[in-house]
Design an enzyme around this catalytic site. Sequence first.
Site, PDB file in Angstrom:
ATOM      1  N   ASN A 106      45.254 -16.328   1.537  1.00  0.00           N
ATOM      2  CA  ASN A 106      44.626 -17.448   2.231  1.00  0.00           C
ATOM      3  C   ASN A 106      45.626 -18.437   2.984  1.00  0.00           C
ATOM      4  O   ASN A 106      46.545 -18.830   2.518  1.00  0.00           O
ATOM      5  CB  ASN A 106      43.519 -18.160   1.502  1.00  0.00           C
ATOM      6  CG  ASN A 106      42.564 -19.132   2.335  1.00  0.00           C
ATOM      7  OD1 ASN A 106      42.492 -18.838   3.664  1.00  0.00           O
ATOM      8  ND2 ASN A 106      42.027 -20.156   1.782  1.00  0.00           N
ATOM      9  N   THR A 107      45.230 -18.682   4.373  1.00  0.00           N
ATOM     10  CA  THR A 107      45.968 -19.898   4.972  1.00  0.00           C
ATOM     11  C   THR A 107      45.281 -21.009   4.852  1.00  0.00           C
ATOM     12  O   THR A 107      43.958 -21.219   4.988  1.00  0.00           O
ATOM     13  CB  THR A 107      46.232 -19.450   6.405  1.00  0.00           C
ATOM     14  OG1 THR A 107      44.993 -19.603   6.895  1.00  0.00           O
ATOM     15  CG2 THR A 107      46.835 -18.299   6.572  1.00  0.00           C
ATOM     16  N   HIS A 108      45.871 -22.380   4.736  1.00  0.00           N
ATOM     17  CA  HIS A 108      45.185 -23.564   4.568  1.00  0.00           C
ATOM     18  C   HIS A 108      46.172 -24.542   5.522  1.00  0.00           C
ATOM     19  O   HIS A 108      47.285 -24.538   5.370  1.00  0.00           O
ATOM     20  CB  HIS A 108      45.381 -24.033   3.219  1.00  0.00           C
ATOM     21  CG  HIS A 108      44.705 -25.369   3.032  1.00  0.00           C
ATOM     22  ND1 HIS A 108      43.453 -25.967   3.297  1.00  0.00           N
ATOM     23  CD2 HIS A 108      45.243 -26.496   2.526  1.00  0.00           C
ATOM     24  CE1 HIS A 108      43.217 -27.181   3.162  1.00  0.00           C
ATOM     25  NE2 HIS A 108      44.286 -27.646   2.678  1.00  0.00           N
ATOM     26  N   ASP A 140      43.207 -18.239  -6.008  1.00  0.00           N
ATOM     27  CA  ASP A 140      42.701 -18.217  -7.428  1.00  0.00           C
ATOM     28  C   ASP A 140      41.161 -18.850  -7.461  1.00  0.00           C
ATOM     29  O   ASP A 140      40.639 -18.864  -6.558  1.00  0.00           O
ATOM     30  CB  ASP A 140      43.625 -18.983  -8.485  1.00  0.00           C
ATOM     31  CG  ASP A 140      43.845 -20.442  -8.111  1.00  0.00           C
ATOM     32  OD1 ASP A 140      43.001 -20.915  -7.308  1.00  0.00           O
ATOM     33  OD2 ASP A 140      44.624 -20.920  -8.909  1.00  0.00           O
ATOM     34  N   ASP A 144      42.097 -23.836  -2.770  1.00  0.00           N
ATOM     35  CA  ASP A 144      43.307 -23.809  -2.344  1.00  0.00           C
ATOM     36  C   ASP A 144      44.181 -24.300  -3.426  1.00  0.00           C
ATOM     37  O   ASP A 144      45.305 -25.142  -3.064  1.00  0.00           O
ATOM     38  CB  ASP A 144      43.412 -24.945  -0.983  1.00  0.00           C
ATOM     39  CG  ASP A 144      42.395 -24.719   0.031  1.00  0.00           C
ATOM     40  OD1 ASP A 144      42.531 -23.427   0.317  1.00  0.00           O
ATOM     41  OD2 ASP A 144      41.575 -25.761   0.462  1.00  0.00           O
TER      42      ASP A 144
HETATM   43  C1  GRF Z   1      43.084 -22.284  10.314  1.00  0.00           C
HETATM   44  O1  GRF Z   1      43.516 -23.298  10.380  1.00  0.00           O
HETATM   45  C2  GRF Z   1      42.675 -21.943   8.912  1.00  0.00           C
HETATM   46  O2  GRF Z   1      43.502 -22.264   7.894  1.00  0.00           O
HETATM   47  C3  GRF Z   1      41.459 -22.856   8.791  1.00  0.00           C
HETATM   48  O3  GRF Z   1      40.526 -22.341   9.795  1.00  0.00           O
HETATM   49  C4  GRF Z   1      41.502 -22.127  10.976  1.00  0.00           C
HETATM   50  C5  GRF Z   1      41.122 -20.762  11.517  1.00  0.00           C
HETATM   51  O4  GRF Z   1      41.540 -20.745  12.612  1.00  0.00           O
HETATM   52  N1  GRF Z   1      40.642 -22.495   7.327  1.00  0.00           N
HETATM   53  P1  GRF Z   1      41.356 -19.150  13.484  1.00  0.00           P
HETATM   54  O5  GRF Z   1      39.636 -18.743  13.209  1.00  0.00           O
HETATM   55  O6  GRF Z   1      42.361 -18.076  12.791  1.00  0.00           O
HETATM   56  O7  GRF Z   1      41.600 -19.222  14.824  1.00  0.00           O
END
Ligand code: GRF
Length: 200
Positions: A106-108, A140, A144
């Site tokens: 996941n990206t945060h 997990d 986050d």
């Molecule tokens: C990203 O900043 C992500 O980390 C957060 O929401 C945003 C999603 O952006 N949870 P997108 O839909 O990929 O443009």
Amino acid sequence: MRLVVLVSGAGTNLQALLDAATDPAYGATVVAVGADRDGIEALARAEQAGVPTFVLRVRDFPDRVAWDQALTKAVAEHQPDLVVSAGFMKLVGKDFLAEFGGRFVNTHPALSPSFPGVRGAADALDYGVKVTGCTLFFVDEGVDTGPIIAQRAVAVADGDTAETLHERIKVAERAMLVETIGAMARGGFTIEGRRVAVGG
Ligand code: GRF
């Protein structure tokens, strides 16, 4: 490497992966895109790229466990090596983690472990930090909290609003995602405790 990407919104992170994957040397390809809601730009981006999509809305299931099991099954059908949550605004449950733990990232939009949750950029701004950024991590059971794969720093500017800061973080986030997933696909990765190594 086969990627299934989960989305809920604009899908700019998804687009960055779709664009990178047009080069066979990238090493990873998006085989399906899943969402928890209809009518979002991210699904249009997937369709435009000719990638199969599926939508599973929590409200169409008797409870959260049933939704989680359906999501697990839908993702598994595409036989991913890695599942990427890219702006997917749902927490998955036990069944999903049992199937995809250790290969669900996941990206945060903050530098973990600071500012977890859905207001990552706004909380960093309100706190007054001068540097924030983004984090790619293995999901997990927590919010986050999983082992960190990559991070990028972004400076906070004096005139920033939560929106301008988040947009600048997202530029760094897209580059981090594309570069790190590519490196994971081409070079592999290991997880030992909380320590992640990418590319041998
Ligand atoms: C990203 O900043 C992500 O980390 C957060 O929401 C945003 C999603 O952006 N949870 P997108 O839909 O990929 O443009």
